[in-house]
Design a protein around this motif. Structure first.
Motif, PDB file in Angstrom:
ATOM      1  N   ASP A   1      -4.184  -1.736  -5.206  1.00 36.25           N
ATOM      2  CA  ASP A   1      -4.167  -0.659  -6.197  1.00 36.25           C
ATOM      3  C   ASP A   1      -3.333  -1.107  -7.398  1.00 36.25           C
ATOM      4  O   ASP A   1      -2.145  -1.397  -7.249  1.00 36.25           O
ATOM      5  CB  ASP A   1      -3.563   0.593  -5.562  1.00 36.25           C
ATOM      6  CG  ASP A   1      -3.518   1.779  -6.513  1.00 36.25           C
ATOM      7  OD1 ASP A   1      -3.882   1.625  -7.696  1.00 36.25           O
ATOM      8  OD2 ASP A   1      -3.115   2.864  -6.068  1.00 36.25           O
TER       9      ASP A   1
ATOM     10  N   GLY B   1       0.834  -1.200   0.000  1.00 37.52           N
ATOM     11  CA  GLY B   1       0.000   0.000   0.000  1.00 37.52           C
ATOM     12  C   GLY B   1       0.865   1.243   0.000  1.00 37.52           C
ATOM     13  O   GLY B   1       1.929   1.275   0.627  1.00 37.52           O
TER      14      GLY B   1
ATOM     15  N   SER C   1      -4.216   2.085   3.346  1.00 40.47           N
ATOM     16  CA  SER C   1      -4.277   0.951   2.412  1.00 40.47           C
ATOM     17  C   SER C   1      -3.462  -0.227   2.938  1.00 40.47           C
ATOM     18  O   SER C   1      -3.851  -1.385   2.783  1.00 40.47           O
ATOM     19  CB  SER C   1      -3.788   1.381   1.028  1.00 40.47           C
ATOM     20  OG  SER C   1      -2.470   1.870   1.077  1.00 40.47           O
TER      21      SER C   1
END
Length: 334
Positions: free
Chosen positions: A321, A222, A227
């Motif tokens: 992501d 992250g 995250s």
């Protein structure tokens, strides 16, 4: 190290196809698909048609849910379709799934797997040479192959066979009869150095030349603390899930965490999944996973596994992501 991409376990065959195309565009060396909810050979056949360069790996196909002939046929077909880019990754699964999900026989899995791989290779040899198929092993016998059913020699050769293994017996089988070993994600560098690599080396007469070790590494990835916090929770849960399985107990025992394995197994029988994640402390997490942003994770993976692992992919049991995954790939390749 070569850097591979992998489909999430929930990916459908069409999703595997599109993910393989994307992985090839991004410059990954290989692409792996697991067999959970769909047939891995069907998925990789689609991926083979849609790509031209990237290597494709079944990681894994469940051997004992099949027989050697069906595996030999499926692997031969994907090798043909891909133009020689296929790697046959096989694993045994565990007793409850083989007996209760697949209704297939279980017993002496290491010896059975060695016989299984010997049979697959005998079938391929018969196709390649035209010699009579006469394989008679302890568990499998294949003695009939007529021209009507013989696909003949594969112009791309046979795919390499990679075997998933944790215990020393199955690891030794990989060393004797496979071309590589797929290291389980619940593996520490200590277990690799003290158990896995010595077992393979001994089985191969003291040399690892021509033998491949691949790992899907657990990663807490992250760009920011929030995250990483979400990823951290998911990875702890995945570690707890694997550590609750008796088949993987040896890895925890090496670190003195046998009591944890027993507690997690008891929790799993109660299906206390959230509670299990909380039982994974920072020491356990750090033994089996690396954490940080892309640059930090790349540096940690390089430090841990250079000289131990030949191919690596990222095990991300959460929605990561894509930009951060791409950055990790770029940093590791750099």
């Amino acid at each position: 190290m070569l850097v591979d991409s992998a489909a999430p376990i929930s990916a459908s065959p069409l999703e595997v196809e599109s993910l393989a195309v994307e992985a090839e565009k991004l410059g990954y060396d290989g692409f792996g698909a697991a067999e959970t909810r769909h047939n891995v050979f069907s998925s990789l056949a689609l991926a083979a048609r849609a790509t031209s360069r990237i290597e494709l790996q079944s990681s894994i196909a469940v051997a004992f849910a099949r027989n050697p002939m069906t595996v030999a046929i499926d692997a031969n077909d994907v090798q043909l379709i891909s133009g020689g880019r296929f790697q046959l990754g096989l694993g045994s699964q565990v007793k409850p799934h083989i007996e209760r999900r697949f209704a297939m026989p279980w017993g002496r899995p290491a010896a059975r797997m060695e016989d299984f791989l010997g049979a697959v290779k005998a079938i391929w040899h018969a196709w390649a040479t035209g010699e009579r198929l006469a394989y008679r092993g302890e568990f499998y016998q294949h003695t009939l192959m007529t021209d009507f059913f013989n696909p003949g020699p594969n112009p791309h050769g046979n795919p390499p066979v990679l075997l998933a293994a944790v215990g020393e017996r199955m690891t030794a089988v990989a060393g004797r009869v496979a071309d590589g070993l797929l290291v389980h994600p619940l593996t520490s560098t200590r277990y690799l150095r003290e158990k896995t690599i010595p077992a393979v080396t001994a089985a191969r007469g003291g040399s690892l030349d021509g033998f491949m070790l691949g790992l899907s590494a657990l990663v807490v990835l992250g760009a920011d603390e929030e995250s990483r916090r979400r990823a951290d929770r998911a990875v702890r849960g995945q570690i707890a899930f694997y550590a609750s399985t008796p088949s993987y107990r040896a890895v925890l025992d090496l670190h003195g965490w046998g009591d944890l394995a027993e507690r997690l197994n008891a929790m799993s029988r109660r299906q206390a999944w959230d509670e299990m994640a909380g039982a994974i402390d920072d020491d356990v997490l750090d033994a089996f996973a690396v954490s940080g942003d892309a640059a930090t994770v790349a540096a940690k993976l390089t430090e841990r596994f250079t000289g131990l692992i030949d191919r690596i992919s990222f095990y991300l049991p959460y929605e990561a992501d894509p930009a951060e995954v791409a950055a990790l790939h770029s940093a590791l390749r750099g």
